[in-house]
Design a protein around this motif. Structure first.
Motif, PDB file in Angstrom:
ATOM      1  N   LEU A 214      -8.526   1.739   2.204  1.00 25.76           N
ATOM      2  CA  LEU A 214      -7.171   1.269   1.888  1.00 25.76           C
ATOM      3  C   LEU A 214      -6.108   2.171   2.500  1.00 25.76           C
ATOM      4  O   LEU A 214      -5.145   1.702   3.121  1.00 25.76           O
ATOM      5  N   SER A 338     -10.433  -1.296   4.252  1.00 28.73           N
ATOM      6  CA  SER A 338      -9.519  -1.386   5.390  1.00 28.73           C
ATOM      7  C   SER A 338      -9.053  -2.816   5.616  1.00 28.73           C
ATOM      8  O   SER A 338      -7.896  -3.053   5.992  1.00 28.73           O
ATOM      9  N   SER A 341      -6.362  -3.893   2.911  1.00 31.58           N
ATOM     10  CA  SER A 341      -5.221  -3.003   2.711  1.00 31.58           C
ATOM     11  C   SER A 341      -3.883  -3.582   3.182  1.00 31.58           C
ATOM     12  O   SER A 341      -2.940  -3.686   2.377  1.00 31.58           O
TER      13      SER A 341
END
Length: 460
Positions: A214, A338, A341
């Motif tokens: 994140l 990821s 995020s």
């Protein structure tokens, strides 16, 4: 490290460095171009997320393709796709077309990392993996710093020039791999531990890796947006981003070595608190660019260290036979973090302004600190069983590079201290030779390299 091993590793590391220079500033460039075109933060977040979606898909599927066509041909295919997607973005600015191109580019990029990492993995044994990891990390992060610094230079030459440079670098990275002898290392299809097994084994490791995904995706994708809207020029944005990457490169190892000598859960708590405090400080304290640069240097150090310390904590607990699959599973957890995020954070930025990025990072750091504190009260951290190693690999096959000889030996020593066979029932666990250890046996002697004296650490 022997000359023969260095010669075998030099070509893939050189290819990684060349490709990494362009990949290092591509995310920043895309964010700045979409913002200059008047796109909202939400749109920018989704385009940024597409790259990480491609990374996650490629991490699961690309090893099958590699097994089918071989390393060198696979590298040429993946690098060519990276070049094509980047050049098309330079010719045509359309957000949803860029979404598709970034998804394909992420899938191809992780394919490049897969080839490089699997080559390094099979070119060495566990005794020298620590040194190979160090060379890998230096190549990866140094390329990222150089790439960010090139952003202002290439952008000043024309709107299409940065995309042309990145495309040329992707094509050029094929040359070192093309001169390697036509021998493909043998690899096996990766089978990461499923999420429910990882959660049973190491809830702290799972949350740390997810939170790291994140934070790092937000920094790479959305920090350039904040900086440009704050009034920084393109070259200054590149310099600030280079400072972030440099902080991650220089502070990761000292923080990791510190975690070798202390309770890793406590170190994770302090990293979460530090990231929260630095994010808030970046909002209120800096009045000069150099002050903001100092904050970003520390923020990069904290966020980039979160993942390897979390993986090291998980490795302290995992049985030796599960280390590879655990490392692969945590890498995928990081990729999921990821992916989600930017879409999660950009609505907050649209609602309260660009400062929403730092509020989100502060909230994330605070939440992680609370979570790690709760887990520490539920189940104390195990002893640090092996020296910390940075965790730069990007593919599930390359994740095996993290499993060094010291890590395996430490896991074997720990298996008679805590029985976690229920978490990974398919993995054989070493049985104690003489029954449960006595209390006086539950100590491990560490050598403080600075003071050259032994220090016993009691097992919990």
């Amino acid at each position: 490290m022997s000359r023969q091993l260095l010669a075998m590793a030099l070509a893939p590391l050189l290819g990684l460095f060349i490709l990494g220079i362009g990949n290092g500033f591509l995310a920043t460039l895309i964010t700045l171009r979409l913002d200059a075109a008047g796109e909202s933060a939400v749109v920018i977040g989704w385009v940024s997320s597409a790259y990480f979606i491609g990374l996650a898909i490629g991490a699961v599927l690309n090893d099958r393709l590699l097994l089918r066509i071989g390393h060198i041909r696979a590298y040429a295919c993946f690098a060519s796709l990276v070049a094509i997607t980047v050049l098309l973005q330079g010719l045509w600015l359309e957000p949803w077309a860029w979404f598709v191109l970034r998804l394909i580019g992420g899938w191809a990029t992780v394919g490049v990392y897969l080839v490089i990492e699997s080559w390094l993995l099979t070119a060495s044994d566990t005794k020298v993996r620590g040194r190979l990891l160090a060379l890998y990390m230096i190549s990866l992060y140094a390329a990222g710093v150089v790439g960010q610094l090139m952003l202002g230079v290439t952008d000043a030459a024309g709107e299409a020039v940065p995309f042309m440079v990145i495309g040329m670098l992707a094509s050029l990275s094929v040359l070192p791999m093309a001169v390697i002898p036509r021998v493909s290392p043998l690899i096996e299809h990766a089978e990461p531990l499923p999420p429910h097994r990882l959660i049973m084994l190491t809830p702290t490791g799972v949350m740390g890796c997810f939170g790291s995904g994140l934070a790092i995706a937000a920094i790479y994708s959305l920090l350039p947006l904040y900086l440009q809207r704050t009034g920084f020029s393109v070259d200054k944005v590149g310099q600030m981003m280079a400072v972030v990457v440099l902080g991650g490169m220089l502070l990761q190892y000292p923080i990791g070595r510190w975690s070798d000598r202390h309770d890793r859960q406590l170190v994770l708590i302090l990293i979460g608190l530090a990231c929260a405090a630095i994010s808030l400080g970046a909002l209120w304290l800096p009045e000069q660019p150099w002050m903001l640069a100092g904050m970003l240097f520390l923020l990069g150090g904290g966020t980039f260290a979160l993942y390897p310390v979390a993986v090291s904590h998980a490795a302290d607990r995992a049985p030796a036979g599960a280390l590879v699959r655990m490392s692969q599973g945590l890498l995928l957890i990081n990729a999921v973090g990821s992916t989600v995020s930017p879409p999660l954070i950009t609505p907050l930025m649209g609602h309260i302004g660009d400062v929403g990025l730092f509020w989100a990072l502060a909230g994330l750091g605070g939440f992680l600190a609370l979570f790690f504190t709760w887990r520490r009260s539920q189940r104390p951290a195990p002893l640090p069983m092996a020296p910390f190693t940075p965790n730069p690999p990007m593919s599930v096959v390359g994740a095996e590079l993290n499993v060094t000889e010291e890590l395996v030996q430490g896991a074997i020593e720990h298996e008679h201290v805590e029985d976690l066979s229920h978490a990974v029932p398919e993995v054989p666990v070493a049985e104690p030779l003489h029954g449960p250890p006595r209390r006086e046996e539950m100590t491990i002697t560490y050598v403080d390299e600075d003071k050259r004296r032994s220090r016993p650490v009691e097992a919990r």
